[in-house]
Design an enzyme around this catalytic site. Structure first.
Site, PDB file in Angstrom:
ATOM      1  CG  MET A   1      -1.957  -0.987   1.279  1.00 40.26           C
ATOM      2  SD  MET A   1      -2.782  -1.004   2.902  1.00 40.26           S
ATOM      3  CE  MET A   1      -2.189  -2.548   3.553  1.00 40.26           C
TER       4      MET A   1
ATOM      5  CB  CYS B   1      -4.179   3.555   9.655  1.00 37.08           C
ATOM      6  SG  CYS B   1      -3.347   3.041   8.199  1.00 37.08           S
TER       7      CYS B   1
ATOM      8  CB  CYS C   1      -0.301   4.200  10.404  1.00 34.89           C
ATOM      9  SG  CYS C   1      -1.054   2.995   9.382  1.00 34.89           S
TER      10      CYS C   1
END
Length: 395
Positions: A33, A100, A200
């Protein structure tokens, strides 16, 4: 063969998780990601996404699994970064890691994975998933990781039954040293890699720099409140109901400037959080100063000397209905019901004995012992034994 899409972050935990899934006979696909591009706010060479995606790709190659990168930076900005700015502006302290997981990894990312035909999504979190059968249906449990030192169940405290149903946590039964050992035996590039720190996906961020992109610096005063201020000693003991007692115990003290003395200046109350010691830049006190409250309206930071200052401690907190979440919906309290649990108000805090009280407007949590720096905007999570059953945002 069931298909699993794993979020390969470029760290050792997700690398070993991918290997374990493969060993169990799943068809594994690795996805990285990419959630952030702006390197100007990260501390140089600390966890830039480029190195991470490269390491993730090398791990996928080594394991012989398909790999691709997905760009979720638009969703990340909208759902996490903008939320953070809004919370800091309100004088609250958000927890982006919890958000997140709820909003990105187990929502946006999970949808992409399911579109790729995945049966499950896996991550390298130190937690476990259980399942029980109750009233004719399967109920999923979020259990803490075997490694109590690394347990990350708290970060997943906002997951739903639907999200848990599709999730796998392959390393939850292992300790960190065991994970490193497997990575070393497999000669994975991530075996010795340090754990990433900071936000994050963004890396080790200089938070004031990050916040200054949106929240402009504004000079204000730092006020020190003495520990013998009458507000701390005028303790109420007579209450006409349990709810009024809980309301009192969880109340927010509204500090006034003339209760203390000005000891310094700051560049914006919204950059500071309750319990913070570093970054105040005030010397000459017998004990270090801690932030006991911030007033973003008047742009004042209230501080107290030493970590035992009474302004830091409270016995109860409140979660409003719209910020209350039950992982185990079947255990959700009804009006006037109570429950004995263990709870924590921050990651890595030891679990503390507490009682939940459901009232009309939300949920009170009363701890057996005083808690330091209960902070609005952070998450409280509660457990029965090693199962996380619910959570909420501290009001």
């Amino acid at each position: 063969m069931k298909r699993v899409v794993i979020g390969l972050s470029g760290g050792v935990d997700s690398s070993v998780a991918a290997y374990l899934l493969q060993r169990e006979g799943y068809e594994v696909i690795g996805l990285f990601m990419k959630n952030w591009h702006d390197d100007s706010v990260t501390i140089s060479n600390e966890c830039p996404w480029l190195d991470d995606s490269n390491d993730a790709m090398l791990v996928a190659e080594k394991l012989g699994i398909p790999f691709q990168t997905v760009d979720l930076s638009e969703e990340y900005k909208a759902r996490i970064v903008d939320y953070m700015f809004a919370e800091y502006e309100r004088g609250r302290t958000p927890n982006p890691d919890v958000l997140c997981n709820r909003e990105i990894k187990f929502d946006v990312f999970m949808k992409i994975a399911l579109d790729l035909g995945a049966d499950y999504v896996a991550t390298g979190h130190y937690c476990r998933k259980g399942m029980i059968h109750k009233d004719g249906k399967d109920i999923y449990q979020l259990l803490s990781g075997i490694d109590t030192n690394k347990d990350q169940s708290y970060f997943l405290c906002q997951l739903s039954q639907e999200q848990l149903a599709k999730s796998l946590f392959p390393i939850g039964e292992l300790t960190k040293p065991e994970v490193r050992k497997i990575a070393t035996e497999l000669d994975l590039v991530t075996a010795e890699k340090k754990d990433s720190q900071g936000l994050c996906f963004i890396g080790k961020v200089k938070l004031p720099d990050f916040l200054q992109q949106q929240l402009k610096p504004k000079e204000g005063f730092i006020v020190e409140i003495p520990e013998d201020e009458p507000v701390f000693s005028n303790v109420e003991t007579e209450f006409n109901s349990t709810e009024s007692k809980l309301e009192y115990l969880s109340r927010k003290i509204i500090y006034k400037e003339d209760w203390g003395k000005v000891v310094g200046k700051h560049q914006g109350a919204h950059y500071f959080t309750k319990g913070q010691r570093k970054g105040l830049g005030v010397g000459g006190t017998v004990e270090p100063l801690f932030v006991i409250d911030t007033d973003v309206e008047k742009n004042i930071i209230y501080t107290g000397q030493g970590k035992q200052h009474p302004g830091l401690y409270k016995k109860a907190l409140f979660v409003a209905n719209d910020e209350l979440h039950w992982v185990r919906e079947d255990l959700a309290l009804q009006l006037d019901e109570t429950m004995h649990v263990k709870a924590r108000i921050r990651y890595r805090q030891a679990l503390e004995k507490a009682t939940l009280y459901k009232v009309d407007m939300g949920l009170y949590i009363e701890f057996e012992n005083l808690q330091s720096a209960i902070t609005e905007g952070q998450f409280v999570a509660w457990y029965i034994n090693d199962e996380l059953i619910g959570s909420g945002v501290i009001s």
